[in-house]
Scaffold this active site. Structure first.
Site, PDB file in Angstrom:
ATOM      1  N   GLU A   1       0.825  -1.199   0.000  1.00 30.22           N
ATOM      2  CA  GLU A   1       0.000   0.000   0.000  1.00 30.22           C
ATOM      3  C   GLU A   1       0.869   1.261   0.000  1.00 30.22           C
ATOM      4  OE1 GLU A   1      -3.561  -2.294   2.439  1.00 30.22           O
ATOM      5  OE2 GLU A   1      -2.934  -0.333   3.140  1.00 30.22           O
TER       6      GLU A   1
ATOM      7  N   CYS B   1       3.614   8.386   1.676  1.00 26.07           N
ATOM      8  CA  CYS B   1       4.099   7.385   2.624  1.00 26.07           C
ATOM      9  C   CYS B   1       4.248   6.076   1.849  1.00 26.07           C
ATOM     10  CB  CYS B   1       3.073   7.253   3.758  1.00 26.07           C
ATOM     11  SG  CYS B   1       3.495   6.007   4.991  1.00 26.07           S
TER      12      CYS B   1
ATOM     13  N   CYS C   1       6.023  -7.374   7.072  1.00 28.95           N
ATOM     14  CA  CYS C   1       7.097  -6.922   7.962  1.00 28.95           C
ATOM     15  C   CYS C   1       7.398  -8.033   8.961  1.00 28.95           C
ATOM     16  CB  CYS C   1       6.661  -5.668   8.720  1.00 28.95           C
ATOM     17  SG  CYS C   1       7.973  -4.949   9.738  1.00 28.95           S
TER      18      CYS C   1
ATOM     19  N   CYS D   1       5.768  -5.953  15.722  1.00 23.74           N
ATOM     20  CA  CYS D   1       5.289  -5.035  16.754  1.00 23.74           C
ATOM     21  C   CYS D   1       3.811  -5.368  17.011  1.00 23.74           C
ATOM     22  CB  CYS D   1       5.453  -3.584  16.300  1.00 23.74           C
ATOM     23  SG  CYS D   1       7.180  -3.148  15.980  1.00 23.74           S
TER      24      CYS D   1
ATOM     25  N   CYS E   1       0.762  -3.237  15.505  1.00 21.61           N
ATOM     26  CA  CYS E   1       0.830  -2.798  14.104  1.00 21.61           C
ATOM     27  C   CYS E   1       0.218  -3.856  13.196  1.00 21.61           C
ATOM     28  CB  CYS E   1       2.292  -2.568  13.726  1.00 21.61           C
ATOM     29  SG  CYS E   1       2.533  -2.191  11.979  1.00 21.61           S
TER      30      CYS E   1
ATOM     31  N   GLY F   1       6.475  -2.358   6.244  1.00 25.83           N
ATOM     32  CA  GLY F   1       7.852  -2.844   6.240  1.00 25.83           C
ATOM     33  C   GLY F   1       8.808  -2.030   7.077  1.00 25.83           C
ATOM     34  N   GLU F   2       9.988  -2.588   7.272  1.00 28.11           N
ATOM     35  CA  GLU F   2      11.041  -1.943   8.045  1.00 28.11           C
ATOM     36  C   GLU F   2      12.161  -1.536   7.069  1.00 28.11           C
ATOM     37  OE1 GLU F   2      11.865  -0.625  10.954  1.00 28.11           O
ATOM     38  OE2 GLU F   2      13.883  -0.384  10.135  1.00 28.11           O
TER      39      GLU F   2
ATOM     40  N   SER G   1      11.903   5.915   8.613  1.00 23.11           N
ATOM     41  CA  SER G   1      11.374   5.598   9.932  1.00 23.11           C
ATOM     42  C   SER G   1      11.775   4.174  10.282  1.00 23.11           C
ATOM     43  CB  SER G   1       9.843   5.722   9.900  1.00 23.11           C
ATOM     44  OG  SER G   1       9.302   5.455  11.172  1.00 23.11           O
TER      45      SER G   1
ATOM     46  N   SER H   1      10.822   4.753  15.953  1.00 22.82           N
ATOM     47  CA  SER H   1       9.547   4.370  16.558  1.00 22.82           C
ATOM     48  C   SER H   1       9.834   3.784  17.935  1.00 22.82           C
ATOM     49  CB  SER H   1       8.848   3.339  15.672  1.00 22.82           C
ATOM     50  OG  SER H   1       8.657   3.907  14.391  1.00 22.82           O
ATOM     51  N   LEU H   2       9.733   4.619  18.943  1.00 21.56           N
ATOM     52  CA  LEU H   2      10.186   4.208  20.275  1.00 21.56           C
ATOM     53  C   LEU H   2       9.065   3.514  21.065  1.00 21.56           C
ATOM     54  CD1 LEU H   2      12.960   4.530  21.674  1.00 21.56           C
ATOM     55  CD2 LEU H   2      11.983   6.422  22.956  1.00 21.56           C
ATOM     56  N   HIS H   3       8.001   4.232  21.341  1.00 22.64           N
ATOM     57  CA  HIS H   3       6.782   3.713  21.989  1.00 22.64           C
ATOM     58  C   HIS H   3       6.948   3.282  23.444  1.00 22.64           C
ATOM     59  CE1 HIS H   3       5.302   4.005  17.987  1.00 22.64           C
ATOM     60  NE2 HIS H   3       5.896   2.920  17.550  1.00 22.64           N
TER      61      HIS H   3
ATOM     62  N   ASN I   1      -3.810   3.844  16.555  1.00 23.79           N
ATOM     63  CA  ASN I   1      -4.928   3.508  15.689  1.00 23.79           C
ATOM     64  C   ASN I   1      -5.321   2.063  15.934  1.00 23.79           C
ATOM     65  OD1 ASN I   1      -5.408   5.920  14.072  1.00 23.79           O
ATOM     66  ND2 ASN I   1      -3.300   5.601  13.380  1.00 23.79           N
TER      67      ASN I   1
ATOM     68  N   CYS J   1      -1.497   5.433  10.339  1.00 18.32           N
ATOM     69  CA  CYS J   1      -0.287   4.805  10.870  1.00 18.32           C
ATOM     70  C   CYS J   1      -0.576   3.411  11.400  1.00 18.32           C
ATOM     71  CB  CYS J   1       0.287   5.629  12.019  1.00 18.32           C
ATOM     72  SG  CYS J   1       0.698   7.296  11.564  1.00 18.32           S
TER      73      CYS J   1
END
Ligand code: SAH
Length: 357
Positions: A87, A100, A107, A111, A114, A155-156, A185, A208-210, A284, A327
Site C-alpha cells: 500500500e 508514505c 514486515c 510489533c 501494528c 515494512g522496516e 522511519s 519508533s520508540l513507543h 490507531n 499509521c
C-alpha cells in the site's frame, strides 16, 4: 526487472540503441522528471512508445484506490508481479504534499500493535518498486508538487537497507527531492542506523520508540530484545552528530500502557540528551490488538508532561483512518481488511509485562 525504476540509465539507453542519442535522455527524464509511462511520452514516435511500454511494464498494478479526508488523502493497494500486495498513501496538506511508501511486502518486526506486523513478512521490495510508488504519487499530486517522502508504510526500511538506500539516491538525484524532505522511519535497527550515519546524504531519521524502558519495549517492539534502549540511544546520537539533523521519535499513545506520567518521564530522559522532537500519535485500532488509543485529553496531557521536561512534542493529526490508511493500519491482503464485522471476537490482549506503576 520488476519496475522501470529498477533500470539504470545505461539499461534504458540500451533499449534505444537504434534511436538517435537524445532519445535516451528523453525517456529517462520522461520517467523521472515528468513521471510518465512510456505510452504517454507523446514526444516519442508511436511505434517506439509501444515498444518501450512492452519492454518496461509497471511494477504496480492498481488493485484499489480509496480517498478520505475530503479527498485530501489517497490510498492505493497494489499487486506486484508475483502477487505480493503493498500500500501507498498520499497526503495533501496546505503547506506540503507527502507520500508514505512501503519498503517491504509485510514486515518481520512483529510489533504487537501494528497491522503489518500482525500479518508477517512477505518479501523485500526492489529499489524500483519503492521509487515507482513515489512516481505514481507525484503524478497523482499534480498540479501540486510532491514535496516529501516518508518511508513509513509497510515494512522496516533498515531491514531492506541496500534497496531502500538505492531508492533514496534515485529520488534525490533524479526526481528532485532534497534529503531534508526524505524521512526514514525505523523500529530501531542499530546497525542500520550506524550505516546511515556513514552516508553522505543527510536524510531525516524517525525512531519508533513507543516505550523508553526495556521491559515494556521488549513487549511492544520485540526487536528491542536484540537492540536494547542503551544501544539504540548511542546509535541515534551517532546519527545526529554525523547528519546534523534533528531526530524524531514516534510514540503511539496506548491507553493505560505507555501514556502515564512515568512514561513521559522515561521518554523525556531518552529524548532530551538527543535533542529529539517527539511525534505523538494516538494508537490507531488494528484487529489483532484490542487495546485502544489514549483519549484526546490524555494525549494533550502527555504532550504537556513532556513540555514541562523541556522536550518538544507535537500531536500528529491522523489521516486516512476511515480507509485503514492511518499509521500502522496498512496490511494489504489480510483477511481482516474486510473490516471489523469480519474480525474474530478477540479478548482484550494487554501486553504481558506491564511496568509496575
Ligand atoms: N517499520 C518502520 C516504518 C513503518 S511503521 C517503523 O517502525 O518505524 C510506521 C509508524 O507507524 C511507526 O512509528 C509505527 O510504530 C507506527 N504504528 C504502527 N502501528 C500503529 C498503530 N496501530 N497506531 C499508530 N501508529 C502505529
Amino acid at each position: 526487472m520488476p519496475s522501470p525504476y529498477d533500470m539504470t540509465r545505461e539499461e534504458v539507453a540500451a533499449l534505444l540503441e537504434d534511436e538517435p542519442p537524445y532519445r535516451a535522455r528523453q525517456v529517462w527524464e520522461g520517467l523521472h522528471t515528468r513521471v510518465r509511462r512510456p505510452e504517454e511520452m507523446t514526444e516519442l514516435p508511436a511505434g517506439l512508445r509501444g515498444r518501450l511500454a512492452e519492454a518496461m511494464p509497471p511494477a504496480l498494478t492498481e488493485q484499489t484506490r480509496q480517498r478520505a479526508d475530503d479527498g485530501e488523502t489517497t490510498k492505493w493497494l497494489w499487486t506486484l508481479h508475483d502477487g505480493a500486495r503493498i500500500e501507498t498513501v498520499l497526503m495533501r496538506y496546505t503547506d506540503r504534499v507527502t507520500v508514505c511508501v512501503s519498503t517491504q511486502a509485510g514486515c518481520a518486526m512483529a510489533c504487537q500493535f501494528c497491522a503489518t506486523g500482525q500479518a508477517g513478512f512477505g518479501r523485500q521490495l526492489s529499489q524500483g518498486e519503492i521509487v515507482e510508488q513515489v512516481a505514481v504519487a507525484m503524478r497523482a499530486a499534480e498540479p501540486r508538487r510532491l514535496s516529501n517522502v516518508v518511508f513509513m508504510g509497510m515494512g522496516e526500511p533498515l531491514a531492506n537497507y541496500d534497496r531502500v538506500w538505492a531508492a533514496v539516491e534515485r529520488l534525490h538525484a533524479e526526481m528532485g527531492l532534497s534529503a531534508r524532505h526524505l524521512t526514514l522511519s525505523t523500529v530501531g535497527i542499530v546497525p542500520g542506523i550506524r550505516r546511515l550515519a556513514a552516508e553522505t546524504l543527510p536524510v531525516n531519521l524517525a525512531v519508533s520508540l513507543h516505550a523508553a524502558n526495556d521491559e515494556l519495549r521488549d513487549e511492544l517492539v520485540p526487536i528491542n530484545r536484540r537492540y536494547p534502549l542503551a544501544d539504540l540511544a548511542a546509535a541515534c546520537a551517532e546519527y545526529v552528530t554525523a547528519s546534523g539533523r534533528r531526530l524524531s521519535i514516534e510514540w503511539a499513545l496506548i491507553d493505560g500502557v505507555n501514556d502515564r506520567e512515568r512514561d513521559a518521564a522515561e521518554l523525556a530522559a531518552f529524548a532530551r540528551p538527543l535533542g529529539a522532537h517527539v511525534n505523538l500519535i494516538p494508537l490507531n485500532p488494528t484487529p489483532g490488538y484490542a487495546v485502544v488509543g489514549s483519549p484526546p485529553a490524555r494525549v494533550r496531557l502527555f504532550r504537556d508532561l513532556l513540555g514541562a521536561r523541556r522536550v518538544n512534542a507535537t500531536i500528529r493529526v491522523t489521516r486516512g483512518v476511515e480507509i485503514d490508511a492511518a499509521c500502522g493500519q496498512l496490511a494489504a491482503g489480510a483477511a481482516h481488511r474486510a473490516g471489523s464485522t469480519d474480525a474474530p471476537a478477540e479478548p482484550v490482549r494487554l501486553p504481558r509485562v506491564l511496568p509496575a506503576r
